[in-house]
Design a protein around this motif. Structure first.
Motif, short mmCIF file in Angstrom:
data_model
loop_
_atom_site.label_atom_id
_atom_site.label_comp_id
_atom_site.label_asym_id
_atom_site.label_seq_id
_atom_site.Cartn_x
_atom_site.Cartn_y
_atom_site.Cartn_z
N GLU A 166 -23.23 -55.53 -21.28
CA GLU A 166 -23.98 -54.50 -22.00
C GLU A 166 -25.10 -55.12 -22.81
OE1 GLU A 166 -20.46 -52.66 -24.32
OE2 GLU A 166 -21.58 -50.97 -23.51
N ASP A 207 -19.15 -56.55 -24.63
CA ASP A 207 -19.93 -55.98 -25.74
C ASP A 207 -21.28 -56.68 -25.90
OD1 ASP A 207 -19.65 -54.02 -28.10
OD2 ASP A 207 -20.51 -55.83 -28.99
N ASP A 229 -14.63 -50.51 -22.85
CA ASP A 229 -15.96 -50.61 -23.46
C ASP A 229 -15.93 -51.62 -24.60
OD1 ASP A 229 -18.59 -49.96 -23.91
OD2 ASP A 229 -18.20 -47.95 -24.69
N ASP A 230 -17.09 -52.17 -24.93
CA ASP A 230 -17.23 -53.06 -26.09
C ASP A 230 -16.22 -54.20 -26.03
OD1 ASP A 230 -18.97 -51.04 -26.82
OD2 ASP A 230 -17.55 -50.12 -28.23
MG MG Z 1 -20.30 -50.54 -25.44
#
Ligand code: MG
Ligand code: C2E
Ligand code: MG
Ligand code: MG
Length: 280
Positions: free
Chosen positions: A236, A202, A179-180
């Protein structure tokens, strides 16, 4: 005069400190009760495949319905739960609720979808994490291959521990995503050492993607290197058509963001999904 000045300074400073410490203690005791009373809910945000335009999964994002303060986003309480360890109980609740929801949707005849759940550092380091997740999966009846666990780059800094933990999770048959991605310090080559399935770019790089700065190059680089490493990529925080167009041209696989919808409760997601299927 110095004593007076000092006293004034002190008297304006101490209550402020007291108030902060007090707020924190209050929040902490509220959180303990919230976990006992299950004052949490999950909001779901779709992940869309950019080639097929199909919803391929959702990310579960926790919300706290505070009895006095109303709906609180995770940024206002997750950090505290990570500090005091309550994240372990909250995290188990999130995993269970997300898996039960996925199973309920499958039973209701929705097409199979991935369910992404965020793990915190503390959970990642929890003793027998894989066994715990296995038990949760079994209790919910959700097939493990639909569960995607989101970790962050910082969790891979202890390389040996991360490799062992991720291997034990992969044995369950679940998917792992970072993630990110791009905000930590891991290089793509170091990721080759871990059994990872996906990178989530991200949203800070996606934000100004089409504004002529360096973000376009960063996103294009992550996307093409991920492809070489046979990793999936999700962008994202996608909010507009221009970003979607850019991501499609760069062959980015999936997108997630307000462009499709904000994270929404399960029943609203079902409506959104049905409506989208009818009009597509
Ligand atoms: Mg994220
Ligand atoms: P995340 O995992 O990176 O989740 C994406 C966040 O970006 C969500 O914020 C989502 O609402 C927001 N977002 C999605 N699309 C857009 C967009 O187009 N524009 C903008 N500006 N924002 C967008 P949210 O729900 O407030 O969650 C914040 C973070 O809290 C999450 O970031 C995640 O790290 C953490 N979190 C949420 N739920 C959980 C949980 O159950 N467990 C743990 N450990 N962490 C969680
Ligand atoms: Mg996430
Ligand atoms: Mg996250």
């Amino acid at each position: 005069y110095s004593a007076k000045a000092h006293r004034n300074e002190y008297s304006s400073y101490a209550p402020e400190m007291n108030r902060k410490a007090h707020d924190r203690l209050r929040l902490e005791s509220d959180l303990r009760r919230a976990i006992d009373e299950e004052q949490f809910s999950l909001a779901y945000q779709p992940l869309v495949n950019l080639r097929s335009n199909q919803v391929v999964g959702v990310e579960a994002l926790v919300r706290w319905h505070h009895p006095k303060r109303g709906l609180l986003p995770p940024g206002e309480f997750i950090p505290l739960t990570e500090e005091n360890g309550l994240i372990l109980q909250l995290g188990e609740w999130v995993l269970g609720a997300a898996c039960r929801q996925n199973k309920a949707w499958q039973d209701a005849g929705l097409p199979p979808m991935m369910m992404s759940v965020n793990l915190s550092m503390r959970q990642f380091r929890q003793h027998q994490l894989a066994e715990r997740i296995k038990a949760i999966l079994e209790q919910s009846g959700m097939p493990p291959n639909y569960l995607e666990l989101e970790i962050t780059e910082s969790m891979t800094s202890d390389v040996e521990f991360a490799a062992d933990t991720l291997a034990s999770l992969k044995e369950l048959g679940v998917q792992i995503s970072i993630d990110d991605f791009g905000t930590g310090y891991s290089s793509l080559s170091s990721l080759k050492r871990f059994p990872i399935d996906k990178l989530k770019i991200d949203r800070c790089f996606v934000n100004d993607l089409t504004q002529g700065g360096s973000d376009a190059a960063i996103v294009a680089t992550i996307t093409s290197m991920a492809k070489n490493l046979k990793l999936k990529v999700t962008a994202e925080g996608v909010e507009n058509d221009e970003q979607i167009k850019f991501l499609r041209e760069r062959d980015c696989e999936e997108a997630q963001g307000y462009y499709y919808t904000q994270p929404i409760p399960a029943n609203l997601f079902e409506n959104w999904f049905r409506h989208r299927s009818q009009t597509a």
